[in-house]
Design a protein around this motif. Structure first.
Motif, mmCIF file in Angstrom:
data_model
loop_
_atom_site.group_PDB
_atom_site.id
_atom_site.type_symbol
_atom_site.label_atom_id
_atom_site.label_comp_id
_atom_site.label_asym_id
_atom_site.label_seq_id
_atom_site.Cartn_x
_atom_site.Cartn_y
_atom_site.Cartn_z
ATOM 1 N N SER A 557 -30.210 44.665 -14.234
ATOM 2 C CA SER A 557 -29.432 43.842 -15.167
ATOM 3 C C SER A 557 -30.334 43.338 -16.292
ATOM 4 N N ARG A 558 -29.697 43.009 -17.398
ATOM 5 C CA ARG A 558 -30.406 42.368 -18.501
ATOM 6 C C ARG A 558 -29.924 40.926 -18.585
ATOM 7 N N VAL A 559 -30.868 40.013 -18.689
ATOM 8 C CA VAL A 559 -30.513 38.593 -18.682
ATOM 9 C C VAL A 559 -31.098 37.897 -19.902
ATOM 10 N N GLN A 560 -30.522 36.752 -20.208
ATOM 11 C CA GLN A 560 -31.044 35.908 -21.263
ATOM 12 C C GLN A 560 -30.716 34.451 -20.939
ATOM 13 N N TYR A 561 -31.441 33.555 -21.565
ATOM 14 C CA TYR A 561 -31.144 32.122 -21.477
ATOM 15 C C TYR A 561 -30.513 31.684 -22.790
ATOM 16 N N ARG A 562 -29.481 30.865 -22.694
ATOM 17 C CA ARG A 562 -28.850 30.284 -23.873
ATOM 18 C C ARG A 562 -29.054 28.767 -23.789
ATOM 19 N N VAL A 563 -29.656 28.190 -24.809
ATOM 20 C CA VAL A 563 -30.028 26.777 -24.777
ATOM 21 C C VAL A 563 -29.447 26.066 -25.991
ATOM 22 N N GLN A 564 -28.736 24.974 -25.740
ATOM 23 C CA GLN A 564 -28.098 24.202 -26.802
ATOM 24 C C GLN A 564 -28.751 22.833 -26.931
ATOM 25 N N ASN A 565 -29.141 22.501 -28.142
ATOM 26 C CA ASN A 565 -29.678 21.176 -28.455
ATOM 27 C C ASN A 565 -28.536 20.301 -28.954
ATOM 28 N N LYS A 566 -28.099 19.355 -28.145
ATOM 29 C CA LYS A 566 -26.972 18.492 -28.503
ATOM 30 C C LYS A 566 -27.439 17.167 -29.096
ATOM 31 N N SER A 567 -28.742 17.078 -29.374
ATOM 32 C CA SER A 567 -29.280 15.843 -29.938
ATOM 33 C C SER A 567 -29.310 15.918 -31.459
ATOM 34 N N LEU A 573 -39.304 24.001 -26.541
ATOM 35 C CA LEU A 573 -38.919 24.633 -25.280
ATOM 36 C C LEU A 573 -40.107 25.325 -24.624
ATOM 37 N N MET A 574 -40.122 25.263 -23.280
ATOM 38 C CA MET A 574 -41.109 25.994 -22.482
ATOM 39 C C MET A 574 -40.400 26.509 -21.230
ATOM 40 N N LEU A 575 -40.686 27.751 -20.831
ATOM 41 C CA LEU A 575 -40.065 28.367 -19.655
ATOM 42 C C LEU A 575 -41.151 28.876 -18.715
ATOM 43 N N LYS A 602 -50.658 39.985 -37.316
ATOM 44 C CA LYS A 602 -50.964 39.794 -35.909
ATOM 45 C C LYS A 602 -49.873 38.995 -35.209
ATOM 46 N N LEU A 603 -49.783 39.237 -33.913
ATOM 47 C CA LEU A 603 -48.883 38.440 -33.085
ATOM 48 C C LEU A 603 -49.599 37.171 -32.638
ATOM 49 N N GLN A 604 -48.905 36.067 -32.730
ATOM 50 C CA GLN A 604 -49.447 34.801 -32.265
ATOM 51 C C GLN A 604 -48.372 34.042 -31.501
ATOM 52 N N LEU A 605 -48.824 33.198 -30.563
ATOM 53 C CA LEU A 605 -47.880 32.341 -29.850
ATOM 54 C C LEU A 605 -47.393 31.249 -30.787
ATOM 55 N N GLN A 606 -46.084 31.111 -30.861
ATOM 56 C CA GLN A 606 -45.479 30.118 -31.737
ATOM 57 C C GLN A 606 -44.526 29.233 -30.934
ATOM 58 N N PRO A 607 -44.458 27.956 -31.256
ATOM 59 C CA PRO A 607 -43.530 27.070 -30.532
ATOM 60 C C PRO A 607 -42.082 27.481 -30.751
ATOM 61 N N ILE A 608 -41.287 27.353 -29.702
ATOM 62 C CA ILE A 608 -39.851 27.596 -29.811
ATOM 63 C C ILE A 608 -39.193 26.277 -30.174
ATOM 64 N N ILE A 609 -38.588 26.214 -31.340
ATOM 65 C CA ILE A 609 -37.968 24.982 -31.839
ATOM 66 C C ILE A 609 -36.462 25.190 -31.928
ATOM 67 N N ILE A 610 -35.703 24.235 -31.402
ATOM 68 C CA ILE A 610 -34.241 24.280 -31.496
ATOM 69 C C ILE A 610 -33.810 23.146 -32.415
ATOM 70 N N ALA A 611 -33.193 23.491 -33.530
ATOM 71 C CA ALA A 611 -32.770 22.490 -34.510
ATOM 72 C C ALA A 611 -31.634 21.636 -33.943
ATOM 73 N N PRO A 612 -31.424 20.448 -34.495
ATOM 74 C CA PRO A 612 -30.338 19.569 -34.023
ATOM 75 C C PRO A 612 -28.988 20.271 -34.069
ATOM 76 N N GLY A 613 -28.268 20.225 -32.959
ATOM 77 C CA GLY A 613 -26.941 20.813 -32.891
ATOM 78 C C GLY A 613 -26.914 22.323 -32.796
ATOM 79 N N GLU A 614 -28.070 22.966 -32.757
ATOM 80 C CA GLU A 614 -28.130 24.418 -32.747
ATOM 81 C C GLU A 614 -28.256 24.967 -31.320
ATOM 82 N N THR A 615 -27.911 26.266 -31.188
ATOM 83 C CA THR A 615 -28.038 26.980 -29.921
ATOM 84 C C THR A 615 -28.873 28.229 -30.149
ATOM 85 N N ILE A 616 -29.827 28.478 -29.264
ATOM 86 C CA ILE A 616 -30.640 29.691 -29.365
ATOM 87 C C ILE A 616 -30.534 30.477 -28.067
#
Length: 719
Positions: A557-567, A573-575, A602-616
């Motif tokens: 199966s293929r899976v994903q996480y869906r995360v909503q910022n309701k603030s 985010l960290m997993l 180059k590839l670099q590690l970047q923070p995952i940011i969820i904007a207010p009211g957004e879903t990623i």
């Protein structure tokens, strides 16, 4: 049974307890006076048996009764006078059935709420040739009658008929017991609540007669839709071969199921469904080393829609505890902390804070088991504290010097235990105890099939994959070998301590989804303090995702996480996760840096940011639609952690990993799991704005503010 007859029959028990008949009559009269009240009543009969006459004692059943009683009073609005408890010598079969009749059958009316709880041994008993039934084991489990073994047990069938006979449909029964103990020798990490009965034992004639009487009475009743709706029965196990276990925590033992269930109900709201709660209950038990899966028994056609309407909590806000007594003219209090996750309670430190509904805060000064002493943070002009006030966590204080505790199996020879103690003492962040004497995380012992091989086991006795050594291995060699694996287990222990789905004030919602041809939601989590509370007549939107057992995701199966910022503010985010209880894994957010910043892209590690009211969704790369779940079969547990501040230290620690050659946002093995976990705790500590007010020493503790972080657990199986 007549009221006077019942009182006479329990007179000897009252004498043992030091309760006079006059006191009991006064107590009992309150029940009868309350019958005239027009509003629905809430009645409970709670039974817990630690000490049996002829079989080994249990340790956590009396705690279970206490857990349920405090929950019902402070979270569900029961009056203490309407809760009858039978413990140890009180809980004979005769007294249980008499108490049920007197306290529940004769008092409960249509619309009333009834709760029945049993913690103790269960067994299988022959009721007739070729007929075996489940039975609860009362304190007078065996009797000698004309030299023939007689089992004075309460049949499960009898209990179900008693529940069905009540004049209300709002009935919840909790059975923290099991019936078939395993044939193999068990570890002492998690004591088993199942007793093997001899095939020669016959059921007491009185019980068979009582059962037949109930069957006759039930058959003669006029059919009624409400009366024919049986109770909602919550069982500690979902299979006859599973065993109910109890866990040893700091200062007390408790049934794994009862603790996990009551802890979830402290934090639940009226829109929560039983089944959604059960998925969290199963996860909580798994984290403590047991594979038992709870069960829900109800005759409702739509099992996924069964809500806790039988037991709706008072008010819409959950809690982590309540004030049970006041001191110092209402400026200090004794508080109950049954709403905290078990693993968190173990390390809940002084200066942690909890708030009243008025906004005033209490500071924890000391803790013993489930109770703590606390005082008002600001005493001037404060309203005196009152017993019964609910408490919500605001600041969590955790020690920095947390070790992984390994219990040495009692089957080890004395010299083996000495060598193991010496060897593990040289391993950083690891301490040893004797199995069954103190709380532990894992057990070190021998394989039953090949006693000359050492390995690591869960508290429930399950071997931890890839921890077993070779034939004839020395103890010190085994400890040295395990030293490489233990940091991953300690890392998982640390990030589990961040779990706060119930208490977090950071409004977030997340789901684990299967994507592709047949998309579906596997698990859904949401911080409860900010969830929209729905009326009890409206089904929760999350019921379609409800599950009783740990969910299974098919290989491939293929899976994903869906995360909503309701603030109203951006969050980070960290997993992190644990695969098969041995391999620490994490989500690596590699991203291509633009040419302006890095000419060679180059590839670099970047923070995952969820904007207010957004879903990623994770992964975020356009070329990847989810992660493919590879085989073979395994168990997996993820902790999705969100914060108002960047995970600077965690990302810095992750950067030692090599840049991926394929998937730019992989789930990969952690090279340095303990360093990552410690960096994560430091990041959450840095995000807190309460450090200057707690009085804790920053160098000794992590200070975590519920307004600034949320930690959600996702556990599933791959098969």
């Amino acid at each position: 049974m007549k009221r006077r007859s019942f009182i006479q029959r329990i007179g000897s028990i009252l004498a043992v307890l030091g309760v006079t008949e006059a006191e009991w009559l006064t107590f009992s009269d309150r029940y009868y006076q309350a019958l005239a009240q027009p509003t629905p009543r809430k009645l409970a009969l709670l039974i817990g048996i630690n000490n049996y006459k002829n079989i080994p004692a249990l340790n956590g059943c009396l705690t279970d009764v206490e857990l349920q009683k405090e929950l019902l009073i402070h979270r569900f609005g029961f009056q203490s006078s309407d809760i009858l408890t039978l413990t140890d010598e009180q809980a004979s079969r005769e007294f249980i059935e008499a108490a049920f009749s007197e306290h529940l059958t004769q008092q409960a009316k249509a619309g009333d709420v009834v709760v029945f709880h049993f913690s103790g041994y269960g067994t299988r008993i022959q009721v007739a040739p070729g007929q075996i039934q489940n039975a609860l084991v009362p304190t007078d489990e065996n009797q000698a009658l004309q030299n023939a073994p007689v089992g004075n047990y309460l049949l499960e069938e009898t209990l179900l008929l008693l529940l069905r006979s009540l004049s209300t449909a709002r009935i919840t029964a909790v059975l923290d017991t099991s019936y078939s103990p395993p044939n193999t020798i068990q570890t002492k990490g998690l004591r088993i609540r199942a007793f093997p009965e001899s095939a020669q034992v016959q059921l007491a004639a009185d019980e068979l007669a009582f059962l037949q009487k109930l069957k006759t009475q039930t058959a003669s009743k006029t059919p009624d839709v409400e009366l024919n709706s049986p109770a909602v029965v919550l069982s500690a196990t979902s299979d006859i071969q599973q065993v109910a276990r109890e866990v040893l925590l700091s200062g007390f033992s408790a049934g794994l199921f009862t603790y996990a269930l009551t802890q979830q109900l402290w934090e639940s709201t009226p829109s929560t469904t039983i089944q959604v709660s059960f998925s969290r209950v199963a996860s909580a038990m798994s984290q403590l080393g047991s594979k038992q899966q709870p069960a829900l028994v109800s005759n409702k056609k739509n099992q996924a829609g069964v809500t806790i309407e039988n037991l709706l909590p008072d008010g819409n806000n959950g809690a982590e505890g309540a004030i049970i007594a006041t001191e110092e003219d209402g400026k200090a209090a004794q508080i109950w902390l049954g709403g905290l996750p078990a693993q968190v309670l173990e390390y809940y430190g002084s200066n942690s804070r909890l708030a009243l509904s008025t906004g005033e805060e209490l500071v924890v000064r000391s803790r013993t088991g489930l109770t703590a002493k606390a005082q008002l943070a600001k005493i001037s002009d404060a309203t005196p504290l009152q017993a019964g006030q609910l408490l919500q966590e605001t600041v969590r204080i955790l020690p920095r010097n947390i070790n992984l505790t390994v219990a040495l199996n009692t089957n080890l020879e004395r010299i083996e235990r000495v060598d193991a103690t010496s060897a593990f003492a040289a391993v950083p962040h690891v301490s040893t105890v004797v199995e069954g004497e103190q709380p532990a995380d894992y057990i070190f012992g021998k394989l039953l099939q090949t006693p000359s091989r050492y390995g690591l086991f869960s508290l429930g006795g399950e071997p931890i994959p890839s921890t077993t050594g070779e034939f004839g291995e020395a103890v010190k060699v085994a400890a040295l070998r395990l030293a490489k694996k233990l940091p991953s287990l300690l890392a998982a222990k640390l990030w589990r301590l961040t779990e706060n789905e119930g208490s977090s004030r950071l409004p977030v919602k997340a789901s684990l989804e299967v994507v592709g041809i047949s998309p579906r939601v596997v698990l859904q989590r949401e911080t409860l303090r900010n969830a929209v509370v729905e009326t009890s007549t409206k089904k929760s939107s999350s019921t379609q995702y409800a599950t009783l057992k740990t969910p299974v995701i098919p290989i491939g199966s293929r899976v994903q996480y869906r995360v909503q910022n309701k603030s109203q503010n951006p969050i980070y985010l960290m997993l992190l996760g644990m695969k098969n209880h041995r391999t620490a894994i994490a989500f690596y957010p590699w991203q291509i840096i633009s040419e302006a910043e890095a000419p060679d892209n180059k590839l670099q590690l970047q923070p995952i940011i969820i904007a207010p009211g957004e879903t990623i969704t994770l992964p975020q790369t356009a070329t990847t639609s989810g992660w493919t779940i590879a085989g073979p079969a395994y168990e997996c547990e993820y902790q999705l952690i969100l914060s108002t501040a960047p995970f600077k230290e965690t990302l810095k620690a992750l950067e030692i990993a090599k840049s991926p050659t394929g998937d730019q946002q992989p789930i990969s093995t952690l090279v340095n799991p303990l360093v990552i976990a410690q960096a994560l705790m430091q990041d959450l500590h840095n995000a807190s704005n309460s450090k200057t007010e707690t009085g804790s020493t920053v160098t000794d503790t992590y200070i975590l503010d519920v307004n600034h972080w949320a930690s959600l657990n996702f556990s599933f199986q791959v098969a």
